[in-house]
Design an enzyme around this catalytic site. Sequence first.
Site, PDB file in Angstrom:
ATOM      1  N   HIS A   1      -7.210  -4.699  -0.933  1.00 57.34           N
ATOM      2  CA  HIS A   1      -6.526  -5.960  -1.221  1.00 57.34           C
ATOM      3  C   HIS A   1      -7.222  -6.681  -2.369  1.00 57.34           C
ATOM      4  O   HIS A   1      -7.050  -7.878  -2.562  1.00 57.34           O
ATOM      5  CB  HIS A   1      -6.534  -6.872   0.007  1.00 57.34           C
ATOM      6  CG  HIS A   1      -6.108  -6.182   1.247  1.00 57.34           C
ATOM      7  ND1 HIS A   1      -6.991  -5.648   2.144  1.00 57.34           N
ATOM      8  CD2 HIS A   1      -4.870  -5.895   1.713  1.00 57.34           C
ATOM      9  CE1 HIS A   1      -6.306  -5.081   3.134  1.00 57.34           C
ATOM     10  NE2 HIS A   1      -5.026  -5.210   2.887  1.00 57.34           N
TER      11      HIS A   1
ATOM     12  N   HIS B   1       0.827  -1.215   0.000  1.00 61.57           N
ATOM     13  CA  HIS B   1       0.000   0.000   0.000  1.00 61.57           C
ATOM     14  C   HIS B   1       0.857   1.259   0.000  1.00 61.57           C
ATOM     15  O   HIS B   1       0.384   2.336   0.370  1.00 61.57           O
ATOM     16  CB  HIS B   1      -0.904   0.022   1.230  1.00 61.57           C
ATOM     17  CG  HIS B   1      -1.738  -1.202   1.413  1.00 61.57           C
ATOM     18  ND1 HIS B   1      -2.636  -1.621   0.466  1.00 61.57           N
ATOM     19  CD2 HIS B   1      -1.789  -2.116   2.416  1.00 61.57           C
ATOM     20  CE1 HIS B   1      -3.234  -2.731   0.896  1.00 61.57           C
ATOM     21  NE2 HIS B   1      -2.728  -3.056   2.067  1.00 61.57           N
TER      22      HIS B   1
END
Lengths: 333, 333
Positions: free
Chosen positions: A219, A57
Amino acid sequence: MKKIINDPSTVVAEALRGVELAHGDLLTVIHDPAVIVRADAPVRGKVALISGGGSGHEPMHGGFVGAGMLDAACPGAVFTSPTPDQVQAAVERTDGGAGALLIVKNYTGDVMNFEMAADLAGGGGIEVEAVVIDDDVAVKDSLYTAGRRGVGTTVLAEKICGAAAEEGRPLKEVSDLCRKVNGWGRSMGMALTSCTVPAAGKPTFELGDDEMEIGIGIHGEPGRERKKVAPAAEIVEMLATPIVDDIPFQQGDEVLAFVNSMGGTPLIELYIVYNDLHRFLEGRGIKITRNLIGPYITSLEMQGCSITLLKLDDELTRLWDAPVKTPGMRWGV
Amino acid sequence: MKKIINDPSTVVAEALRGVELAHGDLLTVIHDPAVIVRADAPVRGKVALISGGGSGHEPMHGGFVGAGMLDAACPGAVFTSPTPDQVQAAVERTDGGAGALLIVKNYTGDVMNFEMAADLAGGGGIEVEAVVIDDDVAVKDSLYTAGRRGVGTTVLAEKICGAAAEEGRPLKEVSDLCRKVNGWGRSMGMALTSCTVPAAGKPTFELGDDEMEIGIGIHGEPGRERKKVAPAAEIVEMLATPIVDDIPFQQGDEVLAFVNSMGGTPLIELYIVYNDLHRFLEGRGIKITRNLIGPYITSLEMQGCSITLLKLDDELTRLWDAPVKTPGMRWGV
């Protein structure tokens, strides 16, 4: 799978070495257990701000370590929660005597492991509070998550609470502030393409050449619906309507608008989204007074974007504007 | 074609409105002809720094307008040179009485149109110099270009010359400095995927699922060779060897290492590249003393990266470190 990597099993370790080599003036990288720590930690008398989560991320969270933001970040494997011993090491390494606030995105593994670390640290005599961010309005309960997922508001909470901690405010106040930011922030995202987890070697999900996923998780968790790719203005409406309807925002409110790239969407498209979002909010009588536009909470190379709105008052605006000096966010110093 | 846009024909205009709405504190957007101007322009007695080129490379150049960097940027259509009247408007709008330096990437259309604008402005009594950046070691002569292409060193030249102009240095000195930066900077890029120009609607080129293009241009121009995707360390060697062999760098030199995303490659991969580049340069006895890592000169959503090395001395280092306040690069203020 096409990526610029050497080995799927060493992606995080090698990236951490890169971070260490590039930003040694701002942070220190401990490799076992993996923790990224502010270079001048521990800061005496300051509440330590600690976050973390799966890697993939970036720049969140490691890129937000530094003065005015996080004291430490705990990077897990790609899309995998950090372990309790990482978090415990972060708490101990940054302890300046004023306690620690753990900012935790709402994923079951993260919540469990951060809580375990909080207990361990508490047993060791360090006062620890944990605040869970759950700002994603897309879905209630999801793969990996009970309740709402934690996404873009996390970035804003780390900045704002980082500024408050820097002012020397006590743990109780910084924690309350974090809960306020979580209460006033809402997000939703979408994807044009999947990402590929290096260890998996193939896309997390499949999307047709003309399809998008609305309400995607960071995700690649399924969202609300899959539909034909729509114009940007319609995408903005699909994302911003549930956000604005949720808090709810009032006419006349001021907000920070955060338009985020999922990693593979370039800036030119984010500015088109921002233009449409500005118009959308104007129609609702909501005024953008601060903004953040770019890739800040990403999903590897996924193409897509997310919108986060945070209601602002004078306190939050002032703390947002306060100086910050990290690899991923830097101003005023 | 999957993009978050409304209409291929209004991509640039809408993105410019987004830029205007987001960054009105730093810059002003003139829409016809399209010019992004520093909010406080003209700055009396300061050399005006002006650049521009096709859109699709964001944040370059519009994101580099502001104190300490550019006075104006002229955005063309996607991958299309700006017109002379855009450049002329930029020169006139930013004229603080000390002349203007045009920083031009070496593409035939850009060079022609910037030169035409320089002539027009010169005729109008404003002293104008143009410096052409041609730092791409990949190929000599290419689609759109006679000689070497202008790429990553442009970003560094805009920052360093911006700082010099801010100090009040005269046009001759700032222009000489720009030539020095161009002489000391070299770049090379690679791609894992093509990009898609909105108006074209299909990828600029095709690459097999296991292929990469080494020496790619920022408009998808062919590079040196197409080969199987290699590990990051080998990619770094393929890019950095011709760079280091070209200037040539000496053992003991200090450099700024700029690892750039082509737009679709996420930060985690750039840090792996940086780690490999650090090791590669260490082996050559070259020391990285400054770095820049992220998407700064992009090719829409192309996946890939480029490496730029700039040899540093005390003057360049000091100017690099000087305060800058733009949407795309900001520190020290």
